[in-house]
Design an enzyme around this catalytic site. Sequence first.
Site, PDB file in Angstrom:
ATOM      1  CB  SER A 134      42.759  36.715  33.828  1.00 26.25           C
ATOM      2  OG  SER A 134      43.916  36.874  33.037  1.00 26.25           O
ATOM      3  CE  LYS A 160      43.163  35.085  30.251  1.00 25.47           C
ATOM      4  NZ  LYS A 160      42.200  35.812  29.390  1.00 25.47           N
ATOM      5  CE  LYS A 162      46.493  37.685  30.501  1.00 30.11           C
ATOM      6  NZ  LYS A 162      45.852  37.900  29.199  1.00 30.11           N
ATOM      7  CG  ASP A 187      45.426  35.108  27.144  1.00 30.54           C
ATOM      8  OD1 ASP A 187      45.889  35.050  25.987  1.00 30.54           O
ATOM      9  OD2 ASP A 187      44.687  36.035  27.536  1.00 30.54           O
ATOM     10  CD  GLU A 212      42.236  34.409  26.128  1.00 30.68           C
ATOM     11  OE1 GLU A 212      42.158  33.859  27.255  1.00 30.68           O
ATOM     12  OE2 GLU A 212      41.913  35.583  25.942  1.00 30.68           O
ATOM     13  CG  ASP A 237      41.490  38.165  23.570  1.00 29.97           C
ATOM     14  OD1 ASP A 237      40.902  39.102  23.018  1.00 29.97           O
ATOM     15  OD2 ASP A 237      42.006  38.298  24.708  1.00 29.97           O
ATOM     16  CE  LYS A 261      39.693  40.253  26.388  1.00 29.54           C
ATOM     17  NZ  LYS A 261      41.134  40.453  26.162  1.00 29.54           N
ATOM     18  N   GLY A 289      38.054  39.903  29.939  1.00 26.13           N
ATOM     19  CA  GLY A 289      38.159  41.101  30.766  1.00 26.13           C
ATOM     20  C   GLY A 289      39.318  41.959  30.299  1.00 26.13           C
TER      21      GLY A 289
END
Length: 367
Positions: A134, A160, A162, A187, A212, A237, A261, A289
């Site tokens: 990530s 991934k 952000k 995400d 996400e 998520d 998670k 994570g």
Amino acid sequence: MKLRRLTLREIHLSLLSPFETSFGISDLRRILLVEVDAQGVPGWGESTAGENPFYSYETVETAWLILRDYLWPMVRGKELEATDVWDLLAPVRGHNMAKAALETAIWDAKAKQKGAALAELLGGTREEIPCGVSIGIQPTTTALIAKVEQALAGGYQRIKVKIKPGLDIQPIGALRERFPRLCLMVDANSAYRLEEATLLKQLDQFHLMMIEQPLGWDDIYSHAQLQRRLETPICLDECIHDLEQARAAIEIGACRIINIKLGRVGGHTPARRMHDLCQAKSIPVWCGGMLESGIGRAHNIAMSSLANFSLPGDVSASRRYWAEDIIEPEVEVSSQGTICVPSAPGIGYTPRLDRIESLTKRREVLE
Ligand code: OSB
Ligand code: MG
């Protein structure tokens, strides 16, 4: 099994580089560690509550209070099995990160007592798990590309990135152009509104594995409306705290993938139930994570050994986060982008007590 003592510790650990998401920047992590004493057998857990209530309402402070004043009295001195803990804690509504810290510690102790690897006790079948990274929001596209190159050199199987409004179509387009075949996803951590569906629709052209949590942290319904307009699968998520929300989200078509998670769902028992539900509904899952230290990371690895964790997760090597982790050995990723699930009893990594002691800023021992 009977629990005799609970030790709460807050340790401070500096990330090697600041991690930026749409809701803020994380730099110095304050991490709440939980150690249970089950008739002489130690069990370790980690709360994934943040320093601030921006990812969820929980923080290190709320988790500490709930653990000390509510959760510990519910399990203290009782004859129990690890599989009972989640239901014993049910009178407390929410506070899943606090619950998970305790529940996962008890699973570790249980596995150690039996001399079994935690992954095995959970019913895991994978010997190694596929890993992704990530990558936080970067100041420039050049910096982003450099981060991706570094991760690919490390063998990671998917990337991934952000995103947030203003840093989405342009950087992701540039990345796709530079890496046409990359397994790529984004995400948003709830940074968009349904009114921005036209903008989000532009992401379809980049053939992402998934988007996400684009919309509100508790807004399953709007995700269903958005998913109907997108070709890219939505992965939820923040929205998914329990089995009922997972079932609702799947049935109304709010997502095609779920990120599980441990902290968000409350521990190994609820995570496994959610995994099983998703498997029955043909919804693949992966392990998210929360910038964990080695202890939380080890629990994530054990959980990821379950069969329906079929997509690469955000569980990556200790050295991506920390100059020195608090476990031995550290978590390492192979050149194929996998982590070997340890076979030693419990979480399979040894907490480094001396190092934990020197990082401890606050401690409370509850008998
Ligand atoms: O949304 O998955 C998330 C970190 C903190 C809070 C939320 C998230 C994340 C990450 C980092 O994406 C994952 C990791 O590398 O631990
Ligand atoms: Mg996320």
